[in-house]
Design an enzyme around this catalytic site. Structure first.
Site, mmCIF file in Angstrom:
data_model
loop_
_atom_site.group_PDB
_atom_site.id
_atom_site.type_symbol
_atom_site.label_atom_id
_atom_site.label_comp_id
_atom_site.label_asym_id
_atom_site.label_seq_id
_atom_site.Cartn_x
_atom_site.Cartn_y
_atom_site.Cartn_z
ATOM 1 N N HIS A 144 46.818 61.252 28.344
ATOM 2 C CA HIS A 144 47.839 60.774 28.908
ATOM 3 C C HIS A 144 47.333 59.077 29.042
ATOM 4 O O HIS A 144 46.181 58.920 29.106
ATOM 5 C CB HIS A 144 48.022 61.024 30.487
ATOM 6 C CG HIS A 144 48.054 62.516 30.858
ATOM 7 N ND1 HIS A 144 48.957 63.310 31.142
ATOM 8 C CD2 HIS A 144 47.146 63.502 30.621
ATOM 9 C CE1 HIS A 144 49.015 64.468 31.468
ATOM 10 N NE2 HIS A 144 47.746 64.639 30.904
ATOM 11 N N THR A 194 48.153 56.171 32.294
ATOM 12 C CA THR A 194 48.219 56.203 33.686
ATOM 13 C C THR A 194 49.630 55.638 33.846
ATOM 14 O O THR A 194 50.249 56.285 35.022
ATOM 15 C CB THR A 194 47.057 55.295 34.434
ATOM 16 O OG1 THR A 194 47.002 54.061 33.893
ATOM 17 C CG2 THR A 194 45.895 55.980 34.117
ATOM 18 N N GLU A 243 43.372 60.969 31.690
ATOM 19 C CA GLU A 243 44.008 59.876 31.970
ATOM 20 C C GLU A 243 43.464 58.571 31.369
ATOM 21 O O GLU A 243 42.616 58.230 32.051
ATOM 22 C CB GLU A 243 44.536 59.693 33.686
ATOM 23 C CG GLU A 243 45.308 60.777 33.967
ATOM 24 C CD GLU A 243 46.740 60.309 33.607
ATOM 25 O OE1 GLU A 243 47.085 59.339 33.334
ATOM 26 O OE2 GLU A 243 47.757 61.067 34.238
ATOM 27 N N HIS A 266 50.483 63.883 26.262
ATOM 28 C CA HIS A 266 51.462 64.218 27.287
ATOM 29 C C HIS A 266 52.969 64.493 26.609
ATOM 30 O O HIS A 266 53.784 65.016 27.047
ATOM 31 C CB HIS A 266 51.512 63.317 28.484
ATOM 32 C CG HIS A 266 52.096 63.931 29.773
ATOM 33 N ND1 HIS A 266 52.240 63.225 30.961
ATOM 34 C CD2 HIS A 266 52.450 65.441 29.901
ATOM 35 C CE1 HIS A 266 52.670 64.033 31.973
ATOM 36 N NE2 HIS A 266 52.726 65.257 31.378
ATOM 37 N N ASP A 272 53.699 59.237 26.834
ATOM 38 C CA ASP A 272 52.464 58.878 26.905
ATOM 39 C C ASP A 272 51.579 59.884 25.854
ATOM 40 O O ASP A 272 52.025 60.905 25.840
ATOM 41 C CB ASP A 272 51.832 58.573 28.255
ATOM 42 C CG ASP A 272 52.114 60.000 29.045
ATOM 43 O OD1 ASP A 272 53.242 60.467 29.001
ATOM 44 O OD2 ASP A 272 51.002 60.293 29.777
#
Length: 255
Positions: free
Chosen positions: A31, A33, A96, A138, A148
């Site tokens: 991912h 953030t 992340e 993601h 993302d």
């Protein structure tokens, strides 16, 4: 691998389930953030009100944080699907990567950060049997909601390190840019998209194609099934099938 990982425990996690229903860890989800700073992202991922988390956070300078133990289920994937499978938090590890994202000034991922992501992924893969076609972004698993880690993320670098897939373009494949393709070709392209792992419905065809393009054809991600996208879909589908065949052979050998 001797990674220097800082601890910032998040209260947002749960059980991965109990035998015999517990599924093994088989996915790695990357991912960004999507927040204005690393501090803000860490506060949100560790705040009980948000009820979101990840196993790891990678800052732009390469600093690594562990928020949730891998044995626990982090809350990072949300409503998602891959290869027809849902509830992906139960089978995945979430990473992340600090970046403001498309809302706050999306930018390239710095070299120290990518080096840390690569090292962390290699470390995770050394502990878990995660096939390369199940290392995803993601946006791959939630294309109708997420974009993302996005078109600037260096997937080719990770593939060169043995993390995920990035097939080389076929030299003989025509690369003509067009506005669209015929019905038969489009049907084959959407079948390729599903074979790769994307969960496609009539409503999500354009966003699933755009998610595929962000990852495998990042110079153009308009969601249109043109000739270049069709060619790239074939290349990735063939790479996925080869990876699946290799994994099946490994499993038979060790039964």
């Amino acid at each position: 691998m001797g990674l220097d990982i800082r601890e910032r425990p998040s209260p947002n996690h749960g059980s991965r389930g109990e035998p015999p229903d517990m599924r093994p860890i088989s996915m790695l989800v990357l991912h960004y953030t999507g927040m204005q700073s690393a501090a803000a992202a860490l506060d949100r991922l560790c705040g009980p009100a948000a009820k979101v988390s990840a196993h790891y956070v990678v800052e732009e300078d390469g600093a690594l944080w562990r928020l949730v133990p891998e044995a626990r289920r982090a809350f990072h994937a949300g409503i998602s699907c891959w290869e027809g499978e849902h509830d992906l938090n139960y089978v995945s590890i979430g990473v992340e990567i600090v970046n403001p994202g498309h809302e706050w000034g999306y930018r390239p991922f710095p070299q120290p950060q990518m080096a840390a992501v690569e090292a962390l992924c290699r470390d995770i893969l050394a502990r878990h049997r995660i096939p390369p076609h199940r290392i995803v972004g993601h946006s791959d698993i939630a294309p109708d909601r997420k974009s993302d880690p996005g078109e600037l993320f260096d997937w080719p670098r990770l593939a060169r390190a043995g993390i995920g897939l990035w097939p080389s373009p076929e030299p003989a494949a025509p690369r003509r840019r067009g506005r669209g393709v015929g019905v038969i070709t489009r049907t084959a392209a959407l079948a390729d998209l599903a074979r790769i792992g994307y969960c496609v419905t009539p409503e999500t065809e354009p966003v699933a194609l755009a998610a595929f393009q962000r990852r495998y054809r990042p110079d153009r991600w308009d969601g249109l099934c043109d000739a270049e996208t069709c060619a790239r879909l074939r290349e990735v589908r063939m790479a996925v099938e080869a990876a699946q065949a290799a994994e099946d052979m490994r499993r038979r050998r060790f039964r």
